[in-house]
Scaffold this motif. Structure first.
Motif, PDB file in Angstrom:
ATOM      1  N   VAL B   2       8.140  -4.736  47.220  1.00  0.00           N
ATOM      2  CA  VAL B   2       7.306  -4.236  46.120  1.00  0.00           C
ATOM      3  C   VAL B   2       7.014  -5.362  45.149  1.00  0.00           C
ATOM      4  O   VAL B   2       7.706  -6.365  45.103  1.00  0.00           O
ATOM      5  CB  VAL B   2       7.996  -3.065  45.376  1.00  0.00           C
ATOM      6  CG1 VAL B   2       8.177  -1.892  46.301  1.00  0.00           C
ATOM      7  CG2 VAL B   2       9.331  -3.503  44.807  1.00  0.00           C
ATOM      8  N   ALA B   3       5.978  -5.164  44.373  1.00  0.00           N
ATOM      9  CA  ALA B   3       5.483  -6.234  43.523  1.00  0.00           C
ATOM     10  C   ALA B   3       6.520  -6.721  42.524  1.00  0.00           C
ATOM     11  O   ALA B   3       6.543  -7.887  42.173  1.00  0.00           O
ATOM     12  CB  ALA B   3       4.242  -5.747  42.784  1.00  0.00           C
ATOM     13  N   LEU B   4       7.356  -5.860  42.046  1.00  0.00           N
ATOM     14  CA  LEU B   4       8.272  -6.238  40.976  1.00  0.00           C
ATOM     15  C   LEU B   4       9.586  -6.819  41.486  1.00  0.00           C
ATOM     16  O   LEU B   4      10.449  -7.176  40.685  1.00  0.00           O
ATOM     17  CB  LEU B   4       8.567  -5.024  40.086  1.00  0.00           C
ATOM     18  CG  LEU B   4       7.338  -4.349  39.465  1.00  0.00           C
ATOM     19  CD1 LEU B   4       7.757  -3.223  38.539  1.00  0.00           C
ATOM     20  CD2 LEU B   4       6.487  -5.357  38.714  1.00  0.00           C
ATOM     21  N   ASN B   6      10.370  -9.575  42.640  1.00  0.00           N
ATOM     22  CA  ASN B   6      10.665 -10.960  42.282  1.00  0.00           C
ATOM     23  C   ASN B   6      10.847 -11.143  40.778  1.00  0.00           C
ATOM     24  O   ASN B   6      10.791 -12.252  40.266  1.00  0.00           O
ATOM     25  CB  ASN B   6       9.581 -11.901  42.814  1.00  0.00           C
ATOM     26  CG  ASN B   6       8.213 -11.561  42.271  1.00  0.00           C
ATOM     27  OD1 ASN B   6       8.027 -10.465  41.757  1.00  0.00           O
ATOM     28  ND2 ASN B   6       7.281 -12.481  42.360  1.00  0.00           N
ATOM     29  N   LEU B   7      11.061 -10.044  40.073  1.00  0.00           N
ATOM     30  CA  LEU B   7      11.362 -10.118  38.649  1.00  0.00           C
ATOM     31  C   LEU B   7      12.821  -9.739  38.430  1.00  0.00           C
ATOM     32  O   LEU B   7      13.426  -9.056  39.260  1.00  0.00           O
ATOM     33  CB  LEU B   7      10.467  -9.156  37.859  1.00  0.00           C
ATOM     34  CG  LEU B   7       8.961  -9.389  37.966  1.00  0.00           C
ATOM     35  CD1 LEU B   7       8.219  -8.321  37.171  1.00  0.00           C
ATOM     36  CD2 LEU B   7       8.586 -10.774  37.462  1.00  0.00           C
ATOM     37  N   THR B   8      13.383 -10.176  37.326  1.00  0.00           N
ATOM     38  CA  THR B   8      14.757  -9.778  37.027  1.00  0.00           C
ATOM     39  C   THR B   8      14.803  -8.272  36.788  1.00  0.00           C
ATOM     40  O   THR B   8      13.803  -7.650  36.423  1.00  0.00           O
ATOM     41  CB  THR B   8      15.271 -10.484  35.759  1.00  0.00           C
ATOM     42  OG1 THR B   8      14.457 -10.082  34.662  1.00  0.00           O
ATOM     43  CG2 THR B   8      15.236 -11.986  35.909  1.00  0.00           C
ATOM     44  N   HIS B  10      16.130  -6.740  34.401  1.00  0.00           N
ATOM     45  CA  HIS B  10      15.799  -6.476  33.002  1.00  0.00           C
ATOM     46  C   HIS B  10      14.292  -6.368  32.820  1.00  0.00           C
ATOM     47  O   HIS B  10      13.788  -5.445  32.166  1.00  0.00           O
ATOM     48  CB  HIS B  10      16.352  -7.598  32.119  1.00  0.00           C
ATOM     49  CG  HIS B  10      15.852  -7.562  30.697  1.00  0.00           C
ATOM     50  ND1 HIS B  10      16.356  -6.693  29.763  1.00  0.00           N
ATOM     51  CD2 HIS B  10      14.873  -8.275  30.079  1.00  0.00           C
ATOM     52  CE1 HIS B  10      15.712  -6.874  28.616  1.00  0.00           C
ATOM     53  NE2 HIS B  10      14.817  -7.832  28.777  1.00  0.00           N
ATOM     54  N   TYR B  11      13.555  -7.313  33.431  1.00  0.00           N
ATOM     55  CA  TYR B  11      12.104  -7.325  33.245  1.00  0.00           C
ATOM     56  C   TYR B  11      11.441  -6.174  33.984  1.00  0.00           C
ATOM     57  O   TYR B  11      10.461  -5.602  33.513  1.00  0.00           O
ATOM     58  CB  TYR B  11      11.528  -8.668  33.693  1.00  0.00           C
ATOM     59  CG  TYR B  11      10.181  -8.958  33.071  1.00  0.00           C
ATOM     60  CD1 TYR B  11      10.089  -9.298  31.727  1.00  0.00           C
ATOM     61  CD2 TYR B  11       9.013  -8.868  33.812  1.00  0.00           C
ATOM     62  CE1 TYR B  11       8.865  -9.540  31.137  1.00  0.00           C
ATOM     63  CE2 TYR B  11       7.779  -9.116  33.229  1.00  0.00           C
ATOM     64  CZ  TYR B  11       7.713  -9.453  31.896  1.00  0.00           C
ATOM     65  OH  TYR B  11       6.492  -9.685  31.313  1.00  0.00           O
ATOM     66  N   LEU B  15       9.051  -3.415  32.136  1.00  0.00           N
ATOM     67  CA  LEU B  15       7.699  -3.034  32.566  1.00  0.00           C
ATOM     68  C   LEU B  15       7.638  -1.553  32.926  1.00  0.00           C
ATOM     69  O   LEU B  15       6.693  -0.853  32.566  1.00  0.00           O
ATOM     70  CB  LEU B  15       7.288  -3.864  33.784  1.00  0.00           C
ATOM     71  CG  LEU B  15       6.825  -5.296  33.514  1.00  0.00           C
ATOM     72  CD1 LEU B  15       6.540  -6.006  34.826  1.00  0.00           C
ATOM     73  CD2 LEU B  15       5.588  -5.310  32.641  1.00  0.00           C
ATOM     74  N   GLY B  16       8.664  -1.096  33.616  1.00  0.00           N
ATOM     75  CA  GLY B  16       8.674   0.304  34.042  1.00  0.00           C
ATOM     76  C   GLY B  16       8.713   1.270  32.877  1.00  0.00           C
ATOM     77  O   GLY B  16       8.136   2.358  32.928  1.00  0.00           O
ATOM     78  N   VAL B  81       3.622 -15.358  30.029  1.00  0.00           N
ATOM     79  CA  VAL B  81       3.966 -16.379  31.028  1.00  0.00           C
ATOM     80  C   VAL B  81       4.752 -15.762  32.179  1.00  0.00           C
ATOM     81  O   VAL B  81       5.275 -16.470  33.025  1.00  0.00           O
ATOM     82  CB  VAL B  81       4.795 -17.523  30.394  1.00  0.00           C
ATOM     83  CG1 VAL B  81       3.936 -18.303  29.410  1.00  0.00           C
ATOM     84  CG2 VAL B  81       6.052 -16.999  29.695  1.00  0.00           C
ATOM     85  N   ASN B  82       4.808 -14.428  32.201  1.00  0.00           N
ATOM     86  CA  ASN B  82       5.687 -13.766  33.173  1.00  0.00           C
ATOM     87  C   ASN B  82       4.939 -13.201  34.380  1.00  0.00           C
ATOM     88  O   ASN B  82       5.253 -12.114  34.872  1.00  0.00           O
ATOM     89  CB  ASN B  82       6.484 -12.668  32.466  1.00  0.00           C
ATOM     90  CG  ASN B  82       7.463 -13.269  31.479  1.00  0.00           C
ATOM     91  OD1 ASN B  82       8.196 -14.200  31.817  1.00  0.00           O
ATOM     92  ND2 ASN B  82       7.460 -12.775  30.254  1.00  0.00           N
ATOM     93  N   PHE B  83       3.953 -13.907  34.835  1.00  0.00           N
ATOM     94  CA  PHE B  83       3.315 -13.590  36.117  1.00  0.00           C
ATOM     95  C   PHE B  83       2.849 -14.901  36.734  1.00  0.00           C
ATOM     96  O   PHE B  83       2.710 -15.919  36.046  1.00  0.00           O
ATOM     97  CB  PHE B  83       2.157 -12.597  35.950  1.00  0.00           C
ATOM     98  CG  PHE B  83       1.006 -13.110  35.113  1.00  0.00           C
ATOM     99  CD1 PHE B  83      -0.015 -13.860  35.672  1.00  0.00           C
ATOM    100  CD2 PHE B  83       0.958 -12.837  33.750  1.00  0.00           C
ATOM    101  CE1 PHE B  83      -1.067 -14.334  34.902  1.00  0.00           C
ATOM    102  CE2 PHE B  83      -0.096 -13.308  32.963  1.00  0.00           C
ATOM    103  CZ  PHE B  83      -1.107 -14.056  33.548  1.00  0.00           C
ATOM    104  N   ASP B  84       2.610 -14.857  38.028  1.00  0.00           N
ATOM    105  CA  ASP B  84       2.214 -16.070  38.736  1.00  0.00           C
ATOM    106  C   ASP B  84       0.799 -16.494  38.344  1.00  0.00           C
ATOM    107  O   ASP B  84      -0.123 -15.687  38.355  1.00  0.00           O
ATOM    108  CB  ASP B  84       2.266 -15.827  40.253  1.00  0.00           C
ATOM    109  CG  ASP B  84       1.674 -16.999  41.012  1.00  0.00           C
ATOM    110  OD1 ASP B  84       2.145 -18.138  40.774  1.00  0.00           O
ATOM    111  OD2 ASP B  84       0.739 -16.804  41.809  1.00  0.00           O
TER     112      ASP B  84
END
Lengths: 245, 153
Positions: B2-4, B6-8, B10-11, B15-16, B81-84
């Motif tokens: 899923v898209a998220l 690769n995020l921590t 916490h992040y 977002l959720g 800065v939190n996306f590619d």
């Protein structure tokens, strides 16, 4: 995006949305949503993969011919292989990172300048290969960017632009600096993942060490502008976490 | 995958749990077959021509990108800065598929490509974008655009 879709649809414009965060689509219930399982920043899958990009775009457009409102949420079926590291990627900038003494502002500026100079042929190569020249938000030259960013290791410098504060120029200059390095390291193709590219920048370059130092220096300070710029907009959350900052 | 992923954690939670607007109305417009539609792209990537005013934090306006814009001149000033960003840097079509839309108009998948395309900046309260979004709808209608593809980053 979902709210924008709602407003536009109310005004008579049909909308279809590519969604990267499914829960947001579920909450807002915009008319047509194609949920894609790609990383943030890659809504159409991957750079340099036009077949995949077209397939995703077509899937989003196809929702416009579906009945079944008021809200459709469709899952795009994909295995996400495009996010995997490329084992055969050759990093042409691998040895171009320069050691830096963060306690000496002039030395830090010189280290960044040496990197920027060394990376120039690769940046130009990447621009030629991709047709993309992503540096240009700050309106400064690379020399000015290096000067302005490194100066914040000391007292904040005057703004080099009449229309923007020094802190705002820092944000845009930092964006340009990252864009320059991350475009240069992509030269030569090979389909590196975003993680391969960004890990090189954040772990091996003087520029990244300076940005990390600026975050540490200003994120808890009294200057509200620098606190926000350096605390929130300088280093990605993943790197803050990964590097234990 | 899923898209998220690769995020921590916490992040992902951040977002959720992000507050999203809810609406009482359920608009649903159907202007006819896709092959007859005039289509625009609207991004939330905070992208624009390098000569345009960059996005600032809380900026709820939009920037216009003509269909014939040179991809070389499109830059990004999104506050997050939190996306590619590397995909955007290497290939504009990876987030703003103008050339693919042109191909689809040429092969008859859609009717035509709008004169102009647009970018807002995400990470902004959507409620603040409402006036600009409704004003934009008027511009789209003036160009006979009946359909928008909305693409986040």
């Amino acid at each position: 995006m979902s709210a924008l879709g709602h407003y536009l649809e109310e005004e008579g414009i049909a909308t279809t949305i590519i969604s990267l965060i499914r829960v947001h689509s579920e909450k807002v219930q915009a008319p047509r949503n194609l949920f894609v399982p790609f990383e943030l920043g890659r809504p159409l899958g991957a750079p340099g993969n036009p077949a995949l990009q077209k397939q995703v775009l077509k899937a989003a457009l196809d929702l416009l011919e579906r009945e079944g409102g008021p809200s459709i949420i469709e899952d795009y079926d994909d295995d996400g292989v495009y996010q995997a590291p490329a084992a055969d990627w050759v990093n042409l900038a691998a040895d171009m990172g320069v050691d830096v003494d963060l306690g000496d502002m002039d030395a830090a500026r010189a280290a960044m300048q040496a990197e920027v100079t060394a990376l120039k042929p690769l940046y130009d190569q990447a621009v030629a290969e991709t047709g993309r020249d992503p540096v240009g938000v700050s309106g400064l030259s690379m020399d000015q960017i290096v000067d302005h960013v490194s100066a914040f290791l000391g007292d904040p410098p005057d703004s080099p632009r009449d229309d923007l504060s020094s802190g705002m120029v820092l944000r845009y200059a930092a964006d340009d600096l990252k864009a320059y390095y991350l475009q240069a390291v992509a030269a030569g193709g090979g389909d590196p993942s975003s993680v391969q590219l960004t890990d090189w920048f954040w772990q091996q370059t003087a520029a990244a060490k300076v940005l990390i130092a600026l975050r540490a220096r200003w994120k808890d300070g009294e200057d509200k502008s620098l606190k926000v710029v350096c605390g929130n907009f300088m280093v990605p959350h993943m790197q803050v976490h990964g590097l234990g900052l | 995958m899923v898209a998220l992923s690769n995020l921590t954690e916490h992040y992902q939670k951040l977002l959720g749990n992000l507050e999203c607007p809810s609406f009482e109305s359920e608009p649903w417009v159907n202007p006819g077959p896709l092959k007859d539609r005039r289509v625009t792209i609207i991004s939330s990537g905070g992208i624009h021509h390098r000569d345009e005013v960059p996005f600032k934090g809380g900026d709820f306006g939009y920037r216009t990108i003509p269909a014939n814009a040179d991809a070389r001149d499109i830059v990004m000033s999104h506050v997050s800065v939190n996306f590619d960003r590397t995909a955007f840097q290497q290939d504009l079509d990876a987030i703003f598929p103008l050339s693919h839309l042109a191909d689809m108009a040429a092969d008859g998948t859609i009717g035509s490509v709008a004169t102009d395309h647009y970018s807002f900046m995400g990470a902004t309260d959507p409620a603040l974008m409402e006036d600009d979004a409704r004003e934009l709808a008027g511009r789209l209608q003036a160009d006979n655009v009946d359909t928008a593809v909305l693409i986040p980053v």
